[in-house]
Write a protein that holds these residues in place. Structure first.
Motif, PDB file in Angstrom:
ATOM      1  N   LEU A 171      42.032  46.566  38.281  1.00 13.15           N
ATOM      2  CA  LEU A 171      41.413  45.668  37.364  1.00 13.15           C
ATOM      3  C   LEU A 171      41.016  46.011  36.061  1.00 13.15           C
ATOM      4  N   ARG A 172      41.789  47.240  35.630  1.00 12.15           N
ATOM      5  CA  ARG A 172      41.515  48.041  34.480  1.00 12.15           C
ATOM      6  C   ARG A 172      41.513  47.093  33.074  1.00 12.15           C
ATOM      7  N   ASP A 173      42.297  46.168  33.279  1.00 16.41           N
ATOM      8  CA  ASP A 173      42.576  45.096  31.956  1.00 16.41           C
ATOM      9  C   ASP A 173      41.529  43.846  31.947  1.00 16.41           C
ATOM     10  N   ARG A 174      41.120  43.877  33.081  1.00 15.30           N
ATOM     11  CA  ARG A 174      39.933  42.655  33.226  1.00 15.30           C
ATOM     12  C   ARG A 174      38.735  42.951  32.389  1.00 15.30           C
ATOM     13  N   HIS A 175      38.627  41.915  31.551  1.00  7.16           N
ATOM     14  CA  HIS A 175      37.452  41.752  30.684  1.00  7.16           C
ATOM     15  C   HIS A 175      35.985  41.580  31.382  1.00  7.16           C
TER      16      HIS A 175
ATOM     17  N   LEU B 110      33.630  30.425  33.448  1.00  7.52           N
ATOM     18  CA  LEU B 110      34.191  31.928  33.406  1.00  7.52           C
ATOM     19  C   LEU B 110      35.694  32.048  33.794  1.00  7.52           C
ATOM     20  N   ARG B 111      36.287  31.095  34.632  1.00  9.48           N
ATOM     21  CA  ARG B 111      37.662  31.189  34.999  1.00  9.48           C
ATOM     22  C   ARG B 111      38.482  30.722  33.574  1.00  9.48           C
ATOM     23  N   ASP B 112      37.834  29.823  32.820  1.00 12.38           N
ATOM     24  CA  ASP B 112      38.520  29.398  31.749  1.00 12.38           C
ATOM     25  C   ASP B 112      39.059  30.785  30.840  1.00 12.38           C
ATOM     26  N   ASP B 113      38.391  31.706  30.842  1.00 14.54           N
ATOM     27  CA  ASP B 113      38.734  32.787  30.084  1.00 14.54           C
ATOM     28  C   ASP B 113      39.725  33.709  30.987  1.00 14.54           C
ATOM     29  N   LYS B 114      40.976  33.823  30.927  1.00 17.12           N
ATOM     30  CA  LYS B 114      42.095  34.378  31.683  1.00 17.12           C
ATOM     31  C   LYS B 114      41.699  35.922  31.928  1.00 17.12           C
ATOM     32  N   ARG B 115      40.731  36.469  31.018  1.00 16.00           N
ATOM     33  CA  ARG B 115      40.667  37.895  31.057  1.00 16.00           C
ATOM     34  C   ARG B 115      39.620  37.975  32.183  1.00 16.00           C
ATOM     35  N   ASN B 116      38.948  37.126  32.865  1.00 15.53           N
ATOM     36  CA  ASN B 116      37.846  37.347  33.594  1.00 15.53           C
ATOM     37  C   ASN B 116      38.437  37.259  35.116  1.00 15.53           C
ATOM     38  N   LEU B 117      38.066  37.772  36.020  1.00 16.46           N
ATOM     39  CA  LEU B 117      38.290  37.527  37.508  1.00 16.46           C
ATOM     40  C   LEU B 117      36.934  37.256  37.973  1.00 16.46           C
ATOM     41  N   VAL B 118      36.981  35.947  38.645  1.00 15.15           N
ATOM     42  CA  VAL B 118      35.589  35.245  39.264  1.00 15.15           C
ATOM     43  C   VAL B 118      35.958  35.231  40.652  1.00 15.15           C
TER      44      VAL B 118
ATOM     45  N   ALA C  35      46.308  37.656  41.210  1.00  7.10           N
ATOM     46  CA  ALA C  35      47.379  37.975  40.860  1.00  7.10           C
ATOM     47  C   ALA C  35      48.662  37.403  41.518  1.00  7.10           C
ATOM     48  N   ASP C  36      48.574  37.089  42.731  1.00  4.70           N
ATOM     49  CA  ASP C  36      49.664  36.260  43.714  1.00  4.70           C
ATOM     50  C   ASP C  36      49.932  34.888  42.988  1.00  4.70           C
ATOM     51  N   ARG C  37      48.982  34.309  42.351  1.00  8.44           N
ATOM     52  CA  ARG C  37      49.156  32.895  41.720  1.00  8.44           C
ATOM     53  C   ARG C  37      49.677  33.060  40.349  1.00  8.44           C
ATOM     54  N   LEU C  38      49.896  33.949  39.716  1.00 12.48           N
ATOM     55  CA  LEU C  38      50.439  34.322  38.407  1.00 12.48           C
ATOM     56  C   LEU C  38      51.925  33.977  38.530  1.00 12.48           C
ATOM     57  N   PRO C  39      52.591  33.416  37.623  1.00 16.84           N
ATOM     58  CA  PRO C  39      54.070  33.278  37.679  1.00 16.84           C
ATOM     59  C   PRO C  39      54.933  34.176  38.138  1.00 16.84           C
ATOM     60  N   ALA C  40      54.552  35.453  37.607  1.00 18.44           N
ATOM     61  CA  ALA C  40      55.168  36.792  37.776  1.00 18.44           C
ATOM     62  C   ALA C  40      54.986  37.269  39.205  1.00 18.44           C
ATOM     63  N   GLY C  41      54.018  37.045  39.826  1.00 15.40           N
ATOM     64  CA  GLY C  41      53.455  37.323  41.018  1.00 15.40           C
ATOM     65  C   GLY C  41      52.985  39.144  40.722  1.00 15.40           C
ATOM     66  N   ILE C  42      53.104  39.531  42.138  1.00 11.39           N
ATOM     67  CA  ILE C  42      52.702  41.044  42.110  1.00 11.39           C
ATOM     68  C   ILE C  42      53.986  41.959  42.141  1.00 11.39           C
ATOM     69  N   GLY C  43      54.089  42.614  40.948  1.00 14.46           N
ATOM     70  CA  GLY C  43      55.212  43.475  40.983  1.00 14.46           C
ATOM     71  C   GLY C  43      55.263  44.823  42.037  1.00 14.46           C
ATOM     72  N   ASP C  44      56.453  45.190  42.618  1.00 10.57           N
ATOM     73  CA  ASP C  44      56.302  46.535  43.415  1.00 10.57           C
ATOM     74  C   ASP C  44      55.999  47.691  42.792  1.00 10.57           C
ATOM     75  N   GLY C  45      55.187  48.326  43.494  1.00 10.22           N
ATOM     76  CA  GLY C  45      54.664  49.680  42.849  1.00 10.22           C
ATOM     77  C   GLY C  45      53.514  49.699  41.999  1.00 10.22           C
ATOM     78  N   THR C  46      53.201  48.331  41.558  1.00  8.16           N
ATOM     79  CA  THR C  46      51.840  48.364  40.587  1.00  8.16           C
ATOM     80  C   THR C  46      50.549  48.469  41.396  1.00  8.16           C
ATOM     81  N   PRO C  47      49.656  48.804  40.426  1.00 16.43           N
ATOM     82  CA  PRO C  47      48.384  49.183  41.224  1.00 16.43           C
ATOM     83  C   PRO C  47      47.893  47.956  41.997  1.00 16.43           C
ATOM     84  N   MET C  48      48.166  46.775  41.761  1.00 16.31           N
ATOM     85  CA  MET C  48      47.871  45.379  42.516  1.00 16.31           C
ATOM     86  C   MET C  48      48.573  45.581  43.708  1.00 16.31           C
TER      87      MET C  48
END
Length: 791
Positions: free
Chosen positions: A498-502, A360-368, A418-431
């Motif tokens: 998480l609105r964009d998560r599959h 399930l983690r192989d599909d980056k659209r998922n959160l496991v 989200a924090d593990r992503l290269p871009a991290g968590i942007g200020d003011g975002t839902p995350m």
């Protein structure tokens, strides 16, 4: 003199130590060897253990008396074993000591001298040495050692649950999450592993972490004896070693200076962190991998190259994808539905969970989100539950705390991912808003810590709440104590983040780790049935969408032990609404694939899976094909099949056989039978009274017995003399498949689920009535060899 003999033994009981000193005198007078006892060289100004180890280094043969399973002596055995010394073990003969020796599983298949006096011990020792080969016990047990993995830990926990054990397991779990390779010798999962398994586990790990058990705990003597041997082995192999004990541990004085006494969680965390850092730094700096050659023996057979992996899924999560067998139950985890997966230990629940999470983690659209609490305070939660009284308040509390824990678990994983992503968590975002909300409300990262905070907050509220207030008001105050408006706010924040998560897949495993034998089983069941009901409701709650909430596709899968599920389901108001799937391996061809896939994972593409059985195993055992014979004597579980085949191959390699022969299978049967019985006692000893005493009472009996004889055996146990107790125990032995019931002439059924058991009992009554005889029961073949039961 050709030999220098070191004699290690316990000072008590005095009559036994006197017999060993007499044996030393006889050996010295004979001129056969120079024999030296550990008492002959006082440790003036030095640690006792250091002088003893020096004496072992100077010896050519070591005679250790293990009559009392002394931790001092077993530490010395482990050290001498690692130094490739010739080792002879002895036990002063009595019915109690022989039984203890057989129960001490790590040495259960190793030869031992049983003696009644010092002269007999000396005579048998000298004749045995004359007949012995040049091979040592190390040579036998170290045929295929794996290379040491840097930044790796071998951890041996205790049988029981305590504050120290819970905290140490959590810290080890956190190490694994951070990328440390961790191998765990968990008694609840591992069972009685063979000596070679422990040798490889210590050798292939960069550091060894042990926990000793206090005197108040069950099975502490056997656990501490095994751990002492492992500690000596680690010391001899120069692996950094940390031994954690509790205040009530009264260990041997010889090596108390290498123990760390647990005082509190903070100090333990500091000690563990400091020890781990020093151990890994020393290992990496010295590059021990390159400097110390593996003592692996080059055998004249290809059997040494057969690798089947570990039989415990948690210890092979990094290689599981290479030989995982996909089943219908596994596909159900991947499908987008919420399911409860039920099965006995060893059936592959954790393997399914681990592999599904990877895919399930192989599909980056998922959160496991994997929830595997290594241990948690179920008893504390039960006490809170029982203090409320009344089903209404209990159900409300249970649902409330599960909703809070699972919502917060999803939130924490979402922020971490989200924090593990290269871009991290942007200020003011839902995350970012979700992250900030978790911080503001001090929602901890760890499931167990959050659970303890929940318990304490409700306890505090109950102490302060008047008993005279209405149920509605009490529920309102409980909800406020649990989470206030946190769950509602998390639902909104998660919808935005998480609105964009599959898909959001929540996988819950290991909840049986806190299930204990107590008068509170009903309350424990209520807690878990509350979880099962909450699972489907959480999925429904996240499906809803309106102008305030966004829909999120959340699925929840729970993995639960079958005997616990059978207790839990009794408390469910609408059990038919719980989507349940049973994991079983009743199809021999499917179970065979477990070994086939492991074999094929290290063979060239295009290799036939039948090559394993045709090339490396003899074709028949007696009048049965070999694989059929193996299936006839094991429990049909992946764990059991892997254990048995590894043991058979190891025996064949030791004997320099070109393939696994009849004798190797027979020897593996002995190893496996002890393993199966020990696993049974660990798995069900917490929920069945007198289980160990009862199953041992079957030793030496016929494999098939009428009901009256079975009940007589059970009633011979002190505390089980009442007819109702014996009947309940018989029912329990059927549930755990120790016994099977005759459903047709000569046909015995071993049902492992409540509905199958009910049907089997009816068939048995009918068969008994037609045959005009008593109902008959049969001991499962897996346990017969060790208990010496007549087939």
């Amino acid at each position: 003199m050709d030999y220098k003999v070191f004699l290690g033994y316990s000072k008590n009981p005095a009559d036994v130590s006197q017999e060993i000193q007499q044996a030393a005198t006889v050996i010295n007078r004979s001129g056969f060897a120079e024999a030296k006892t550990w008492e002959a060289n006082p440790a003036t100004g030095r640690l006792i253990i250091e002088t003893v180890l020096q004496d072992i280094d100077d010896s050519t043969i070591c005679l250790f008396d293990v009559t009392t399973l002394s931790e001092n002596v077993l530490f010395e055995v482990g050290y001498a074993f690692s130094q490739r010394k010739h080792i002879v073990l002895s036990v002063f003969k009595s019915s109690e000591t022989v039984r203890d020796w057989r129960a001490f599983d790590i040495f259960s298949t190793i030869g031992c001298i049983f003696y009644e006096n010092g002269g007999e011990l000396a005579a048998r020792f000298m004749s045995g040495i004359n007949a012995a080969s040049e091979k040592t016990l190390w040579d036998d047990a170290s045929q295929a050692l794996d290379r040491t993995v840097k930044n790796s830990i071998f951890y041996v926990p205790t049988y029981h649950t305590s504050e120290a054990e819970r905290n140490l397991r959590r810290m080890v779990g956190k190490e694994r999450d951070l990328g440390t390779k961790v191998t765990i010798a968990d008694p609840a999962e591992q069972g009685s592993a063979p000596l070679a398994w422990y040798v490889n586990a210590v050798y292939s790990s960069a550091a060894t972490l042990l926990q000793m058990s206090g005197e108040r705990h069950d099975r502490n003597r056997l656990h501490n004896a095994r751990s002492a041997f492992i500690a000596g082995l680690a010391r001899g192999l120069e692996r950094p070693l940390l031994v954690v004990v509790e205040d009530d541990y009264r260990g041997p004085v010889d090596y108390k200076d290498i123990l760390y006494t647990y005082h509190n969680k903070k100090r333990l965390a500091e000690k563990l962190s400091q020890w781990r850092e020093q151990a890994f730094r020393a290992w990496n700096q010295e590059e021990i991998d390159d400097q110390v050659p593996s003592p692996k023996l080059e055998l004249a057979t290809e059997l040494k190259d057969l690798k089947f992996g570990d039989y415990v899924a948690e210890n092979e999560s990094d290689t599981l994808d290479e030989y995982f067998v996909e089943t219908a139950e596994y596909e159900a985890v991947l499908n987008e539905s919420s399911v409860v997966f039920v099965g006995r230990k060893g059936m592959g629940k954790s393997a399914n969970m681990i592999r599904a999470s990877q895919v399930l983690r192989d599909d980056k659209r998922n959160l496991v989100c994997v929830v595997r609490p290594s241990n948690y305070d179920l008893d504390g939660l039960v006490s809170v539950l029982e203090s409320l009284g009344g089903d209404g308040n209990q159900s409300f509390l249970v649902e409330s705390f599960w909703r809070f824990l699972l919502y917060s678990e999803i939130s924490l994983e979402a922020v971490a991912a989200a924090d593990r992503l290269p871009a991290g968590i942007g200020d003011g975002t839902p995350m970012a808003r979700l992250r900030d909300y978790l911080t503001q409300n001090e929602i901890a990262e760890e499931f167990s810590i959050r659970l303890e905070r929940v318990i304490e907050s409700v306890r505090r509220e109950l102490r302060e709440t008047s008993r005279t207030i209405s149920i509605e008001k009490q529920r309102e105050r409980i909800a406020q104590a649990l989470h206030g408006n946190i769950v509602g706010n998390l639902r909104k924040l998660l919808g935005d983040a998480l609105r964009d998560r599959h898909r959001v897949a929540l996988l819950v495993d290991n909840l049986d780790s806190a299930w204990t034998k107590s008068a509170q089983l009903k309350s424990q069941a209520i807690l878990l049935v509350g979880l099962l009901g909450t699972v489907s409701r959480i999925a429904e709650e996240f499906q809803r969408e309106n102008n305030r909430l966004r829909s999120v596709n959340v699925t929840v899968s729970v993995f639960l032990r079958s005997d616990i599920y059978d207790e839990v389901i009794k408390e469910a108001r609408e059990p038919d609404k719980i989507n349940t799937k049973r994991i079983d391996w009743n199809q021999p061809d499917l179970l065979k694939r477990v070994m086939d896939e492991r074999y094929l994972s290290v063979r060239p593409k295009g290799t036939s899976p039948d090559e394993l059985w045709e090339r490396y195993f003899c074709s028949q055992i007696g009048d049965k094909p070999t694989l059929d014979y193996i299936f006839s004597i094991i429990l049909h579980r992946p764990r059991d099949l892997v254990f048995f085949c590894k043991a058979a191959v190891f025996n064949a390699a030791n004997a320099r056989h070109l393939l696994v022969e009849d004798s190797d299978i027979r020897e593996a049967e002995k190893n496996y039978s002890k393993f199966a019985l020990d696993a049974l006692l660990v798995e069900y000893g917490a929920t069945m009274s007198h289980l160990e005493e009862v199953v041992y009472e079957f030793a030496g009996c016929p494999s098939i017995m009428p009901k009256t004889e079975v009940l007589e055996i059970i009633q011979s146990i002190p505390g089980m003399d009442e007819a109702s107790q014996a009947t309940d125990c018989l029912e329990g032995l059927l549930k755990i498949s120790f016994l099977g019931v005759e459903v047709r002439e000569g046909d015995f059924s071993y049902p492992d689920r409540a509905d199958d058991l009910r049907k089997a009992k009816i068939l048995a009554r009918n068969a008994s009535r037609r045959g005009k005889r008593e109902e008959r029961y049969e001991v499962h073949p897996a346990y017969r060899n060790f208990l010496e039961i007549e087939s």
